[in-house]
Enzyme design. Structure first.
Site, short mmCIF file in Angstrom:
data_model
loop_
_atom_site.label_atom_id
_atom_site.label_comp_id
_atom_site.label_asym_id
_atom_site.label_seq_id
_atom_site.Cartn_x
_atom_site.Cartn_y
_atom_site.Cartn_z
N ASN A 1 83.09 37.09 37.98
CA ASN A 1 83.13 38.24 37.07
C ASN A 1 83.75 39.49 37.70
OD1 ASN A 1 82.09 36.64 35.11
ND2 ASN A 1 80.02 37.51 35.16
N ASP B 1 72.24 36.95 33.74
CA ASP B 1 72.91 35.74 34.22
C ASP B 1 72.02 34.92 35.17
OD1 ASP B 1 75.14 36.25 32.74
OD2 ASP B 1 76.33 37.07 34.39
N ARG C 1 83.19 26.24 34.58
CA ARG C 1 83.78 27.53 34.24
C ARG C 1 83.47 28.59 35.29
NH1 ARG C 1 83.02 29.48 28.24
NH2 ARG C 1 84.15 31.15 29.26
#
Ligand code: EPU
Length: 418
Positions: free
Chosen positions: A23, A306, A398
């Site tokens: 991120n 998360d 991912r």
């Protein structure tokens, strides 16, 4: 479709090197669009989302040289400022090119991201901010079209709620705007700070990243730079939970403990021993029983959403009841039904889950629904008796680099099948 098979019940012991943060790497790649000069990025993790972003950049006109974890990126010209549906639908973070495209070319056309497994996730706040900086923004045929033919102009943008990629998108839009932009109620995540560092290395004037108010003085142009991406705090947090859950002894190398304070504090309360061996190494062990500990997800520096699914996997093994309150995404509980298939006792009421812990899970075939939910299922599989098969492995790919290799390296019985 690829699956992950886990034989549970093994203690995890050994060392794991933490990868660069997905991120932080995503906005850093988008930021390279702001200059025609070469930007060198290091510590880029090899995960699917970043390959998607690299594909998008190439389509926009970037040349990218790949050398292990390094990328050398040059975008001499933006060929067409458009992020098409095929790319945005697989990765919502594609909307991070919106700000840089408008800033560099005065124009952007980006597919409207649809819903996703964890919530509606609109990007209205990115658009509100761009409009404040003088862009005309309209939506047509599933695309957002933003235009500022005479350039963006600095303004004060007060976010009605904290948004991580929204803050990043606006920072990238503002660096080339005329005059000063002030972002109020900005996200304070370490990834925002990392992006500001890269932008400043490229010649931008960003101040206050990491605080709620960020000030950006626009400059005429940005130049090339070199930047190393911060360690992935969520990957590190996931392995900290794995160590604690399996009663193991794990050493995590190349971490940034200062980004993990909320997670470490909760893990200690739960009975894990966590030692900062040196400023970039953490060791996690557990010899005592696990205590139930409540969490509420919050923006940084609070407990990260998360890490919510992973925390739930840990609390299933704790003696007693604990509560998880999710305040960031309205629908981030897809893992609960799958955990129940493994024998967990979790009751959901709105955005609050009550976990009645102390249960021995048993392996089952479960379905991954999003990246972090999948991580929670992997952890549950490591603690379960018997075999767990996690379907739809692509969700994990991912965002976790070589997950099964890293787990196998510390003694987990895990392999890819299908
Ligand atoms: N929101 C709006 N309008 C907007 C933007 C956000 O209503 O224009 C809402 C969202 O729907 C959500 C809340 O605000 O309810 C916070 O969303 P935010 O914008 O902060 O999330 P994001 O930027 O889309 C990033 C991470 C996520 C992480 C969240 C929260 C990236 C690429 N993604 O998403 O990471 O969960 O911040 O910390 O940085 C993941 O890595 O698995 C992941 C989902």
């Amino acid at each position: 479709m690829k699956k992950l098979e886990i034989q549970g019940g093994r203690r995890l012991v050994g060392s794991i090197r933490i990868s660069g943060a997905k991120n932080a790497a995503l906005p850093a790649l988008a930021a390279t669009l702001l200059t025609s000069e070469r930007v060198l990025l290091d510590h880029i993790p090899s995960v699917a989302d970043l390959k998607t972003m690299e594909g998008l950049l190439r389509r926009l006109g970037a040349e990218i040289e790949v050398d292990g974890e390094r990328r050398a990126i040059v975008t001499r010209e933006i060929e067409s400022p458009e992020a098409p549906y095929e790319l945005v639908k697989t990765m919502r973070a594609s909307s991070l090119v919106l700000g840089p495209l408008v800033a560099r070319t005065g124009r952007a056309r980006v597919s409207v991201p649809g819903g996703c497994a964890i919530g509606a996730r609109p990007i209205n706040l990115h658009l509100l901010g761009l409009a404040k900086l003088g862009a005309t923004v309209r939506q047509e045929a599933g695309y957002i079209e933003a235009a500022a033919p005479d350039g963006l102009v600095g303004a004060t943008v007060t976010f009605p709620r904290v948004t991580v990629t929204g803050t990043e998108d606006l920072m990238m839009a503002a660096v080339l705007a005329k005059g000063e932009t002030v972002l109020e109620n900005a996200a304070r995540e370490p990834e925002v700070v990392d992006l500001a560092k890269l932008l400043n290395a490229m010649g931008a004037r960003v101040e206050g990243a990491g605080e709620s108010t960020i000030r950006i003085e626009g400059v005429d142009r940005l130049h090339g730079a070199e930047h190393r991406i911060i360690p992935d705090r969520i990957e590190a947090g996931t392995f900290l939970v794995a160590g604690a859950l399996t009663g193991g002894d794990l050493t995590l190398e190349e971490v940034a403990p200062e980004h993990l304070e909320a997670v470490i504090a909760k893990l200690k309360q739960a009975g894990a021993e966590i030692e900062e061996v040196n400023p970039t190494t953490l060791r996690v062990r557990r010899s005592r029983r696990l205590n139930p500990v409540d969490i509420t997800t919050e923006e940084h520096p609070g407990f990260p959403t998360d890490m919510q699914a992973q925390w739930m996997a840990l609390m299933i093994a704790a003696e007693g009841a604990s509560h998880v309150v999710e305040t960031i995404f309205e629908n981030r509980f897809m893992h609960v039904a799958e955990l129940a298939r493994m024998g967990a006792d979790i009751e959901l009421f709105g955005n609050r889950a009550t976990i009645r812990g102390g249960r021995q899970l048993s392996g089952a075939t479960v379905m991954a629904s999003d990246l972090r939910a999948s991580a929670g299922l992997v952890l549950a599989g490591l603690a379960a008796e018997g075999t767990t098969i996690i379907d739809r492995l692509y969700h994990l790919e991912r965002g976790y680099e070589r997950l099964e290799e890293k787990l196998a390296g510390v003694g987990a019985a895990v392999r890819r099948i299908g």
